[in-house]
Design a protein around this motif. Structure first.
Motif, mmCIF file in Angstrom:
data_model
loop_
_atom_site.group_PDB
_atom_site.id
_atom_site.type_symbol
_atom_site.label_atom_id
_atom_site.label_comp_id
_atom_site.label_asym_id
_atom_site.label_seq_id
_atom_site.Cartn_x
_atom_site.Cartn_y
_atom_site.Cartn_z
ATOM 1 N N ARG A 41 0.871 -1.171 0.000
ATOM 2 C CA ARG A 41 0.000 0.000 0.000
ATOM 3 C C ARG A 41 0.909 1.222 0.000
ATOM 4 N NH1 ARG A 41 -5.128 0.790 0.585
ATOM 5 N NH2 ARG A 41 -5.501 -1.301 1.378
ATOM 6 N N VAL A 42 0.671 2.127 -0.957
ATOM 7 C CA VAL A 42 1.479 3.343 -1.045
ATOM 8 C C VAL A 42 0.622 4.551 -0.709
ATOM 9 C CG1 VAL A 42 3.118 2.364 -2.705
ATOM 10 C CG2 VAL A 42 1.094 3.564 -3.551
ATOM 11 N N LYS A 43 1.288 5.604 -0.235
ATOM 12 C CA LYS A 43 0.588 6.827 0.169
ATOM 13 C C LYS A 43 0.099 7.639 -1.021
ATOM 14 C CE LYS A 43 3.519 7.111 4.224
ATOM 15 N NZ LYS A 43 4.689 7.800 4.784
ATOM 16 N N ALA A 44 0.572 7.324 -2.194
ATOM 17 C CA ALA A 44 0.215 8.063 -3.404
ATOM 18 C C ALA A 44 -1.182 7.694 -3.878
ATOM 19 C CB ALA A 44 1.223 7.757 -4.501
ATOM 20 N N GLU A 45 -1.827 8.640 -4.542
ATOM 21 C CA GLU A 45 -3.113 8.340 -5.159
ATOM 22 C C GLU A 45 -2.879 7.469 -6.391
ATOM 23 O OE1 GLU A 45 -2.489 10.805 -8.586
ATOM 24 O OE2 GLU A 45 -4.418 9.874 -8.181
ATOM 25 N N ALA A 55 0.629 6.448 -8.456
ATOM 26 C CA ALA A 55 1.211 5.117 -8.246
ATOM 27 C C ALA A 55 1.427 4.416 -9.593
ATOM 28 C CB ALA A 55 0.320 4.282 -7.334
ATOM 29 N N ASP A 79 -8.917 6.561 1.704
ATOM 30 C CA ASP A 79 -8.021 7.479 2.413
ATOM 31 C C ASP A 79 -6.958 8.105 1.501
ATOM 32 O OD1 ASP A 79 -6.345 5.343 1.950
ATOM 33 O OD2 ASP A 79 -5.864 4.979 4.060
ATOM 34 N N THR A 99 -4.790 6.486 -0.359
ATOM 35 C CA THR A 99 -3.687 5.570 -0.636
ATOM 36 C C THR A 99 -4.075 4.642 -1.785
ATOM 37 O OG1 THR A 99 -4.443 3.900 0.948
ATOM 38 C CG2 THR A 99 -2.938 5.618 1.786
ATOM 39 N N THR A 100 -3.124 3.856 -2.230
ATOM 40 C CA THR A 100 -3.371 2.918 -3.321
ATOM 41 C C THR A 100 -2.803 1.550 -2.953
ATOM 42 O OG1 THR A 100 -3.235 4.701 -4.967
ATOM 43 C CG2 THR A 100 -2.950 2.458 -5.781
ATOM 44 N N ALA A 105 7.667 1.273 -3.711
ATOM 45 C CA ALA A 105 6.839 1.920 -2.679
ATOM 46 C C ALA A 105 7.537 3.162 -2.119
ATOM 47 C CB ALA A 105 6.516 0.941 -1.563
ATOM 48 N N ASP A 141 5.977 6.916 -2.505
ATOM 49 C CA ASP A 141 5.636 7.666 -1.300
ATOM 50 C C ASP A 141 6.351 9.016 -1.213
ATOM 51 O OD1 ASP A 141 3.929 5.682 -0.484
ATOM 52 O OD2 ASP A 141 5.269 4.858 1.042
ATOM 53 N N VAL A 196 4.635 13.021 -1.104
ATOM 54 C CA VAL A 196 3.196 12.909 -0.829
ATOM 55 C C VAL A 196 2.852 13.701 0.391
ATOM 56 C CG1 VAL A 196 1.325 11.295 -0.309
ATOM 57 C CG2 VAL A 196 3.086 10.656 -1.933
#
Length: 172
Positions: free
Chosen positions: A28-32, A36, A127, A129-130, A165, A169, A172
């Motif tokens: 799971r990455v913090k980017a939309e 991603a 949220d 994330t992707t 990842a 990230d 972000v």
């Protein structure tokens, strides 16, 4: 042929005749989702390990041509381009599938029917994330030696996905 050798050869053939589960990794990455996808494909050069190539000289960069049947290759320091994949599915920002055109002896395989596939799905979460899910499948298509390659890519994708990842990230 000695009986012991025959038994070992039969065991090897049996292992190579059975299909193992596909290699699956997720992060799971913090980017939309669009970022991603872009980092994984268009910016692969920014995170792909320089040691992971099949060229005859050090790798300068990775190129992914973002279109169906686009080439995936590395540019080498000796000026050559080293192909190692083809884009099979290009559906930004949710799906990317490539042919893994690398044989078990770590050389280029031009015949797509003898290549495995790497599918990467990008699923947005509420949220922002992707979830990025990778599946490396059809390893048996590589022929003799495919089970050893399965083992190697299973461990190799761990570090590669961690590098992806970390890059996704950033900022972000």
């Amino acid at each position: 042929m000695p009986e012991r050798q025959l038994m070992m050869d039969e065991a090897t053939l049996l292992a190579d005749s059975q299909e193992l589960e596909p290699v699956r990794k997720s992060v799971r990455v913090k980017a939309e989702v669009a970022r991603a996808f872009r980092v994984f494909t268009e910016e692969m050069d920014s995170w792909w390990p320089r040691t992971h190539h099949i060229g005859s000289s050090p790798m300068k960069r990775v190129v992914v041509e973002g279109k169906p049947m686009g080439a995936i290759y590395s540019e080498q320091e000796d000026g050559t381009n080293c192909p190692w994949g083809s884009v099979l599915t290009w559906e930004p920002p949710h799906l990317f599938v490539m042919a893994w055109q690398i044989r078990p002896d770590w050389q280029f395989e031009p015949d797509l029917s003898r290549c495995s596939e790497v599918e990467v799905r990008f699923t947005p979460a509420d949220d922002g994330t992707t979830l990025v899910e990778l599946e490396h499948r059809h390893m048996k298509r590589h022929g003799a030696g495919w089970s050893k390659m399965h083992e190697q890519v299973n461990s190799g994708w761990v570090g590669v996905m961690e590098r992806f990842a970390a890059k996704a990230d950033e900022w972000v």
